[in-house]
Design an enzyme around this catalytic site. Structure first.
Site, mmCIF file in Angstrom:
data_model
loop_
_atom_site.group_PDB
_atom_site.id
_atom_site.type_symbol
_atom_site.label_atom_id
_atom_site.label_comp_id
_atom_site.label_asym_id
_atom_site.label_seq_id
_atom_site.Cartn_x
_atom_site.Cartn_y
_atom_site.Cartn_z
ATOM 1 N N SER A 61 0.859 -1.171 0.000
ATOM 2 C CA SER A 61 0.000 0.000 0.000
ATOM 3 C C SER A 61 0.896 1.221 0.000
ATOM 4 O O SER A 61 2.095 1.096 0.196
ATOM 5 C CB SER A 61 -0.889 -0.014 1.251
ATOM 6 O OG SER A 61 -1.753 1.104 1.256
ATOM 7 N N ARG A 314 0.131 -3.953 -6.871
ATOM 8 C CA ARG A 314 -1.101 -4.550 -6.376
ATOM 9 C C ARG A 314 -2.269 -3.818 -7.009
ATOM 10 O O ARG A 314 -2.236 -2.584 -7.134
ATOM 11 C CB ARG A 314 -1.157 -4.414 -4.840
ATOM 12 C CG ARG A 314 -2.345 -5.091 -4.158
ATOM 13 C CD ARG A 314 -2.201 -6.598 -4.174
ATOM 14 N NE ARG A 314 -3.249 -7.256 -3.390
ATOM 15 C CZ ARG A 314 -4.390 -7.711 -3.923
ATOM 16 N NH1 ARG A 314 -4.635 -7.569 -5.202
ATOM 17 N NH2 ARG A 314 -5.286 -8.323 -3.163
ATOM 18 N N THR A 350 -7.185 1.785 3.967
ATOM 19 C CA THR A 350 -6.837 1.091 5.210
ATOM 20 C C THR A 350 -7.871 1.346 6.309
ATOM 21 O O THR A 350 -8.387 0.401 6.920
ATOM 22 C CB THR A 350 -5.438 1.520 5.704
ATOM 23 O OG1 THR A 350 -4.483 1.231 4.679
ATOM 24 C CG2 THR A 350 -5.061 0.776 6.965
ATOM 25 N N CYS A 506 0.788 -6.689 -17.088
ATOM 26 C CA CYS A 506 1.392 -7.396 -15.957
ATOM 27 C C CYS A 506 2.669 -6.670 -15.542
ATOM 28 O O CYS A 506 3.565 -6.473 -16.354
ATOM 29 C CB CYS A 506 1.720 -8.844 -16.322
ATOM 30 S SG CYS A 506 2.673 -9.657 -15.030
ATOM 31 N N CYS A 529 5.043 -14.062 -10.481
ATOM 32 C CA CYS A 529 3.796 -13.385 -10.126
ATOM 33 C C CYS A 529 3.874 -12.750 -8.741
ATOM 34 O O CYS A 529 4.202 -13.411 -7.757
ATOM 35 C CB CYS A 529 2.637 -14.376 -10.185
ATOM 36 S SG CYS A 529 1.074 -13.677 -9.652
ATOM 37 N N CYS A 532 -0.717 -9.429 -7.911
ATOM 38 C CA CYS A 532 -1.393 -8.134 -7.975
ATOM 39 C C CYS A 532 -2.814 -8.270 -8.490
ATOM 40 O O CYS A 532 -3.633 -7.393 -8.266
ATOM 41 C CB CYS A 532 -0.590 -7.147 -8.811
ATOM 42 S SG CYS A 532 -0.767 -7.342 -10.588
ATOM 43 N N CYS A 535 -4.114 -9.219 -14.098
ATOM 44 C CA CYS A 535 -4.461 -10.044 -15.265
ATOM 45 C C CYS A 535 -5.885 -10.556 -15.158
ATOM 46 O O CYS A 535 -6.617 -10.623 -16.150
ATOM 47 C CB CYS A 535 -3.470 -11.196 -15.415
ATOM 48 S SG CYS A 535 -3.256 -12.198 -13.923
#
Lengths: 560, 311, 269
Positions: A61, A314, A350, A506, A529, A532, A535
Site C-alpha cells: 500500500s 497490487r 486502510t 502485468c 507473479c 497483484c 491479469c
C-alpha cells in the site's frame, strides 16, 4: 486429482470464525472479536489464514494512513507501539504537464478529501505485522503460509448452500498435477461465520460475488493498478512526513491515474503510480509509465543518488460506493477491499477496510451469542454498516471516481472540488460508470503505439530486476496458478486484436509472447507473479483466472 | 611468525587447492609450513616440498590418518599448532578443510574464520556472508588464527621451484570414533553443477531442448557441467535441476559460458561470482554483456559448433 | 553389526536397543532465503529490520531427519534447541510443528559465535545425553560451517558432516557425506554429531493441527549462566559491504579470438 478424492482425504477443524487474509480488515475483525469475547468472558475461537509466507509479506500500500479506525480498535495504539511513526507534515499536489514541467495546485483548490493533516506515512505491511501480534496476544490463531483455495458450502439440510468455511490448498502437488513425496492434503476449516478479507479481487470473493449475485444492484467494479517502490535517498533531501500527490504526464489520452511520493522514516521515500484499469490503449504499460515518471524532475530531484530497495504492485478496488456489492451472504461476509470499501477520493483504503472489519466483528459477535448462528446471513451487519461513518464517507465520495472517468482529470477534478469542498459530497446527483474495465480496450490497430524509453538502471529499471526486489518466489514444481479458460485465446484472439496486452499490463513479466519457428507462443512465467491480480481484471477476453498457488508463494515484501 | 597449512591430497597427489592456500599464507607473511597427513603419502610430501614459498613440510604418515578422519587429524593439528607455536592454521575451504578445521579450532579454544577471500592485515580478513551477497571484514581476536581459504580468491603459487625440507611427525592420534566405510567417486562424465570447474549454460536462445546437445558437446571437451537459465527451464527445454540462478543453483566456477542467455538479474544472482564469464549472444544489448569478461556477439548456432571444433 | 541375513528375532532385539535413543536437533533463526539481503547505509552490518526471518533451511533438514528417525522407531524423542533472543522461540515452535517433541531455548542477547554456540550445546549434550545430534551444516546468514565440528571436538564425539544419508545400525551411524568429487561413507560410533547437506531429505510441510499442537509442547528457557558457560568474543565485525559489482569486460570478434583469450589471458582452459 478430482475434488472428490481431495475431500475424502481432508481433515477438518472447527472454529467459531474463520478469516481469510491477514490484512487490515481481517486482522481488525479478529482483534475486535476477541476483545468482545474477553469483555463478555466468552470462549471464542478465531482463525486467520494468510497465503503470504508471513503476515505482511503480500501487503502493499502507499501508504498514508488515517488512524480513525485504528483508534477505535486501540485507543492507546501509540502507547502500544503501532508503527505509525511519521506524521504527515506537508501536503503538496501537482499536475504534470509534460516530462519536465509541473504545476503545483494550491491547497485551497485541492479536494478536501486529499488533505492529510492528522494522518501518517507508514508501511501497511508493518502495521499488519503489528496487528497480527496484537491479535495473537488476544488468542487469535494466525496461520501464514496457508492459502484458502476453496469455499466450502453446506451441502444438505436447512443450511444447504450457506458458506461452511474454506479449504486450504493442497501442498506438494507437482506441475503435472500429481502428488509429490511432500504431498500434504489441504485442511477444511469449518466456521459458524467466515469472513473474506482477501483484498482487491480476492479469488474466493470473486466466486462468492458471482454465486450469491452480490453485485446485482451495483455498478461494475472498477480497479487501478498501483506500482510502488521503496528508496533509500540522500538524507539531505529527506523531509519526513512530506506527502506529494498528483496526476497528468506521463499518462496520455484517456488513461488516468495518479502518483505519490511520500517521505517515510529512516531516509526512505516511497514512490508510486496508480493507473486506472479502464484505459483503452492496449499498448499502455503501467510499469513503463511508472518507470518514466521517475525521470520527471519532481521525482528525479529526490531520487537522484538514491538506491531502490524494494518493488511491488497490487491492484486496487476503486469503484467505491456505487460499485459496492452486498457484503453479507449466508454464513459469510465480504469485507474491506475484497468487497471494495476503499475511498478513492482519499486514495485510502486502510481505515475503511479496518472499519468494515470492526463493524463485522460486532455484528458477528452478537449473532454468535444466539443459538443456531452457524451458516446464517448476518443482516444486522448491513444496518450497522449503513449507520456507520464508513457508509457516510463512501456515500459522500461516490461521484469522485466516476467524475474522473467521465470528465477526465481536469474537469473531473473541478467537479470533485465543487462536490467535495463546497457541497461536502452531498451534491444531489449520482454519477455512474457502467462499463467494466476489461471491456474498455480498443483494438491495437486503432490505438497509438507508445514508445517507452529504455531504463537507465539508475532511476528506471526493467521488469525482471524489479521483480527481483520483491523477493518473489514460488515452489517451482507446482501447477500454474494462472489458469487460462481457453488456452488458444491469447494467440488466436488477444494477439491479433490487442497485441496481447497481458505482456504489458502485468507488472512482473509473467506473460510473454515468445516468437518461435512454429509461430508465436504464449508463455506464462508464473514464478514471477507478485499476486497483484491485474491479469484477472484486465484481460479483455476474461480468460485468465488467478488462483492461489501453494501457500507461502509470492512476494516477500519488507516495509511495503 | 609461522603458518601451518593443511595440504589437500589423496595420498598420492597434492591437490591444486593447496597452492591457493599457500598463496593466502604468503599474503599474511612469515614462514609457511605444509602438513601432509595421510597414509603412504610420501610422494605427496615430495610434491609439497617443491611448492614455491614453502619453508618446511611436515609428514604424518600413519594408518590412522589414511582417510583424514577429522577425529584423528584434528588433535594432531592442534598439537602441532600449540607445540610449534604456529600463529596461523590454514586449510583450503574444500569439504576436507571445512570438515577438519573447526574441530581443530575448538580443540585450541579459538574461533575460526571461514572461506576468507582477502587478507587485509595480520588479523583482519574479508569473507563472504549471505551466500556472497555481502562481504564482511572481520578481525580475529585469538592468538592462533584458524582460517579456511576460498581458493578462487587467491591465485595459486607455483607448484614447483621450492625446495623445502621434509620432517616426519611421529605423533599418532587414533580416536577410534569413526571408520572409513567406502567412497563413490562421482561417476558421471560431467561434474555436478555446484562442483564444476567449468559450466556452460543455455538460455531461451537455444530454441528447444534438443539444441542443448550443442552445449553438451562443448561440455564434454571441457569437462564442464551443463546449466540453464530460468527462461530455458520455464520454456520446458530442460529440467529444473539444471537451473542456475536465484531460485536455482548458485554456482561460482572458474569459467562460466552463457549461451543465448539474456542475463536477467535472477540468473546473474546465481553465477556472478564465477571467476571468468563468457557470453555468446546475438543481441549485443543483452545485459549479460555487462558482466561478461569476454563477450561474443554471434549466432550461437554458428559460434557454439565452432567453439567445440576449436577446443 | 547387524547384517541383512540376520533373523527377524535379531531385528527386534536390535530395534529395542535403538529405541532408547534420543535425538538432539539444533535450529537457527535466519533471514528468509527468499529475501534479498541489504547492507546498512553505514556499513556496520546487514539490515534485518522488518524483514522476514525463518528457520535456516539446513536446520529444517536436520529436524526432518530426526523426525524420520523417530517415525522409523529408531529414535524415541526429538529435542530441539535454539540459541538467541526470545524471537528464536518462533523457530523452535516451527520445529515442534514439524514433529520435534520438546524445545530448549538458551536465551542470549544476540546470536553468539560458533564456538560459543558449540560450548552451550556441549552442556546441553551433557545434560540430555542424546544418542545423536543433528545440526545444519551451516547457517545461510554467516555461512560459517563450523558449529557441528566444534561441538564434536568439545564433546569428544565422532562427526559426520555434510550428510546426504544417515543410517543407524547397531551402535554405529553410517553417514554418507557429500565431499568434493563424490560421496564418502563413514561409520561413526554413537553417540555422534551429524551435519546435514541439502540432499539428505526434503522437509515436510507443517500441518495446521500440528502447528496448533506445537504451541502446547514443552519449551524450557535457560541462560548461558544456567549452563555455566561464559560467552567470549573471538572475532570482531569491522564492516559489511555489498559485493563489488561486476564490470563488463571486452567484446571479442571471433570464436578463435575467444579461445585464444581463454587459453592465454584468462588461463581457464
Amino acid at each position: 486429482m478430482s475434488e472428490a478424492v481431495n475431500a475424502a482425504e481432508r481433515e477438518s477443524m472447527e472454529f467459531d470464525v474463520v478469516i481469510v487474509g491477514a490484512g487490515p480488515a481481517g486482522l481488525s475483525a479478529a482483534i475486535r472479536l476477541m476483545q468482545q469475547a474477553q469483555d463478555a468472558e466468552r470462549e471464542l475461537s478465531v482463525c486467520v489464514v494468510e497465503k503470504g509466507s508471513e503476515v505482511g509479506a503480500h501487503i502493499l500500500s502507499g501508504a498514508v494512513i488515517e488512524p480513525r479506525a485504528l483508534a477505535e480498535l486501540f485507543p492507546d495504539w501509540a502507547e502500544r507501539g503501532a508503527p505509525l511513526n511519521t506524521a504527515v507534515t506537508a501536503d503538496e499536489m501537482y499536475l504534470l504537464q509534460n516530462a519536465t514541467s509541473a504545476r503545483r495546485i494550491p491547497n485551497a483548490l485541492v479536494p478536501k478529501t486529499m488533505h492529510n493533516e492528522g494522518n501518517y506515512v507508514a508501511s501497511l505491511g508493518n502495521l499488519c505485522r503489528w496487528l497480527a501480534e496484537q491479535a495473537e496476544a488476544l488468542g487469535v490463531e494466525i496461520f501464514p503460509g496457508f492459502a484458502a483455495s476453496e469455499v466450502l458450502y453446506h451441502t444438505d439440510g436447512e443450511l444447504k448452500g450457506a458458506v461452511k468455511g474454506i479449504a486450504t490448498g493442497d501442498m506438494g502437488i507437482g506441475h503435472d498435477g500429481q502428488p509429490k513425496d511432500s504431498y500434504m492434503p489441504g485442511m477444511e476449516l469449518h466456521a459458524k461465520v467466515t469472513l473474506f478479507t482477501e483484498g482487491c479481487r480476492g479469488h474466493l470473493g470473486k466466486q462468492l460475488i458471482e454465486r450469491f449475485a452480490l453485485d446485482k444492484d451495483a455498478d461494475p467494479q472498477h480497479y487501478g493498478i498501483g506500482i510502488k517502490e521503496l528508496w533509500d535517498i540522500d538524507p539531505a533531501k529527506h523531509q519526513p512526513g512530506l506527502v506529494v500527490h498528483g496526476s497528468g504526464w506521463p499518462l496520455q489520452g484517456d488513461a488516468s491515474g495518479g502518483f505519490f511520493l511520500y517521505h517515510a522514516e529512516n531516509s526512505q521515500v516511497v514512490v508510486g503510480l496508480i493507473v486506472d484499469l479502464n484505459y483503452s490503449n492496449p499498448w499502455l504499460s503501467p510499469f513503463d509509465e511508472f518507470q518514466r515518471l521517475k525521470h520527471h524532475p519532481l521525482f528525479a530531484q529526490t531520487l537522484d543518488g538514491g538506491k531502490r530497495v524494494s518493488y511491488g504492485a497490487r491492484a486496487i478496488t476503486k469503484g467505491g460506493f456505487n460499485s459496492l456489492p452486498k457484503m453479507t451472504m449466508p454464513g459469510a461476509l465480504l469485507l474491506g477491499c475484497d468487497a471494495g470499501t476503499l475511498n478513492f477520493s482519499k486514495i485510502k483504503g486502510t481505515h475503511t477496510a479496518m472499519k468494515s472489519g470492526l463493524i463485522a466483528a460486532e455484528s458477528v459477535f452478537e449473532a454468535l451469542g444466539k443459538n443456531d448462528s452457524a451458516g446464517q446471513e448476518i443482516a444486522a451487519f448491513t444496518d450497522a454498516f449503513k449507520a456507520s461513518w464508513l457508509y457516510d464517507e463512501l456515500y459522500r465520495s461516490r461521484n469522485f471516481g466516476p467524475a474522473m472517468h467521465k470528465f477526465g482529470v481536469l474537469l473531473g477534478g473541478a467537479f470533485n472540488f465543487v462536490d467535495q469542498n463546497l457541497c461536502g459530497g452531498k451534491l444531489p446527483i449520482t454519477l455512474h460508470d457502467t462499463k467494466p474495465d476489461y471491456a474498455q480496450l480498443k483494438p491495437a490497430a486503432q490505438s497509438p503505439k507508445i514508445d517507452y524509453p529504455k531504463p537507465d538502471g539508475k532511476l528506471s529499471f526493467d521488469k525482471l530486476s524489479s521483480v527481483f526486489l520483491s523477493n518473489t518466489n514460488h515452489e517451482e514444481d507446482q501447477p500454474s496458478h494462472l489458469q487460462l479458460t481457453d488456452a488458444s485465446i491469447p494467440i488466436a484472439v488477444n494477439l491479433p486484436t490487442w497485441a496481447e496486452p497481458a505482456q504489458r499490463f502485468c507488472p512482473a513479466g509473467v506473460y510473454e509472447i515468445v516468437e518461435e519457428a512454429s509461430g508465436p507462443r504464449f508463455q506464462i512465467n508464473a514464478q514471477n507473479c507478485v499476486h497483484c491480480k491485474t491479469c484477472d481484471i484486465k484481460d479483455p477476453s476474461q480468460n485468465i483466472t488467478w488462483v492461489t498457488p501453494e501457500g507461502g508463494g509470492g512476494p516477500t515484501y519488507p516495509n511495503m | 611468525m609461522a603458518t601451518l597449512i593443511i595440504a589437500e591430497h589423496d595420498n598420492s597427489i597434492l591437490k591444486p587447492a593447496t597452492l591457493n592456500t599457500v598463496a593466502a599464507a604468503a599474503a599474511i607473511g612469515g614462514d609457511a609450513v605444509l602438513l601432509v597427513a595421510g597414509e603412504g603419502c610420501q610422494a605427496v610430501a615430495g610434491q609439497a616440498a617443491q611448492v614455491a614459498g614453502v619453508n618446511k613440510v611436515l609428514l604424518a604418515d600413519n594408518a590412522a590418518y589414511g582417510h583424514q578422519l577429522a577425529e584423528n587429524v584434528a588433535p594432531l593439528v592442534a598439537e602441532l599448532a600449540k607445540s610449534a607455536g604456529f600463529e596461523y592454521v590454514l586449510a583450503p575451504a574444500t569439504t576436507t578443510g571445512k570438515n577438519l578445521l573447526p574441530r581443530v579450532a575448538a580443540l585450541l579454544d579459538v574461533g575460526q574464520l571461514s572461506d576468507i577471500v582477502s587478507v587485509e592485515s595480520a588479523d583482519t580478513f574479508k569473507r563472504p556472508i549471505y551466500a556472497g551477497n555481502a562481504i564482511a571484514t572481520v578481525k580475529s581476536l585469538d592468538a592462533i588464527k584458524v582460517i579456511t581459504v576460498r581458493g578462487t580468491a587467491f591465485d595459486p603459487v607455483a607448484a614447483e621451484g621450492g625446495s623445502a625440507s621434509i620432517e616426519a611427525v611421529t605423533a599418532v592420534h587414533d580416536a577410534g570414533l569413526s571408520r572409513f566405510v567406502g567412497e563413490e567417486v562421482a561417476k558421471s562424465d560431467r561434474p555436478e553443477l555446484t562442483a564444476a570447474r567449468v559450466i556452460i549454460s543455455g538460455g531461451r536462445g537455444m530454441g528447444n531442448g534438443e539444441n542443448f546437445a550443442l552445449l553438451e558437446k562443448v561440455a564434454d571437451k571441457l569437462g564442464a557441467a551443463v546449466g540453464a537459465s530460468r527462461a530455458a527451464v520455464d520454456a520446458g527445454f530442460v529440467p529444473n535441476d539444471m537451473q542456475v540462478g536465484q531460485t536455482g543453483k548458485i554456482v561460482a566456477p572458474e569459467l562460466y559460458i552463457a549461451v543465448g542467455i539474456s542475463g536477467a538479474i535472477q540468473h546473474l544472482a546465481g553465477m556472478k561470482d564465477s571467476k571468468v564469464i563468457v557470453a555468446i549472444n546475438k543481441d549485443e544489448e543483452a545485459p549479460i554483456f555487462q558482466v561478461a569478461d569476454y563477450g561474443l556477439v554471434a549466432d550461437l548456432f554458428d559460434a557454439v559448433p565452432e567453439l567445440e571444433a576449436s577446443l | 553389526m547387524l547384517t541383512m541375513q540376520a533373523a527377524p528375532v535379531g531385528l527386534d532385539i536390535n530395534a529395542k536397543r535403538q529405541n532408547s535413543m534420543k535425538v538432539l536437533v539444533t535450529v537457527k533463526r535466519v533471514l528468509d532465503y527468499n529475501v534479498k539481503v541489504r547492507v546498512k547505509a553505514d556499513r556496520s552490518d546487514v539490515d534485518l529490520a522488518n524483514v522476514k526471518m525463518a528457520l535456516n533451511p539446513f536446520c529444517e533438514i536436520a529436524v526432518e531427519e530426526a523426525v524420520r528417525l523417530k517415525e522409523a522407531g529408531v529414535a524415541t524423542e526429538v529435542v530441539v534447541v535454539s540459541i538467541g533472543p526470545k524471537a528464536v522461540q518462533e523457530q523452535i515452535r516451527t520445529a515442534l510443528a514439524l514433529g520435534a517433541d520438546r524445545g530448549i531455548h538458551i536465551e542470549t542477547e544476540n546470536s553468539p559465535e560458533s564456538l560459543s554456540v558449540a560450548k552451550l550445546l556441549a552442556k546441553v549434550v551433557a545434560d540430555e545425553q542424546p544418542g545423536l545430534v543433528i545440526l545444519g551444516k551451516q547457517a545461510i546468514d554467516s555461512d560459517n560451517n563450523q558449529t557441528g565440528q566444534m561441538l564434536a571436538a568439545l564433546t569428544g564425539l565422532s562427526q559426520g558432516t555434510f550428510a546426504s544419508e544417515v543410517k543407524i545400525e547397531g551402535d554405529e551411524a553410517l553417514v554418507t557425506r557429500e565431499v568434493d568429487g563424490g560421496l564418502q561413507t563413514l561409520g561413526l560410533k554413537l553417540p555422534a554429531i551429524v551435519t546435514t547437506d541439502l540432499r539428505l531429505n526434503e522437509p515436510r510441510y507443517a500441518s495446521l493441527p500440528n502447528i496448533m499442537k506445537a504451541k502446547k509442547k514443552p519449551l524450557d528457557v535457560k541462560t548461558p549462566a544456567d549452563l555455566g558457560v561464559e560467552l567470549r568474543a573471538h572475532t570482531e565485525l569491522l564492516s559489511v559491504e555489498p559485493p563489488a559489482e561486476r564490470k563488463g569486460g571486452i567484446k571479442v570478434g571471433s570464436v578463435a579470438e575467444l579461445v585464444e583469450k581463454l587459453k592465454n589471458e584468462a588461463k581457464v582452459i
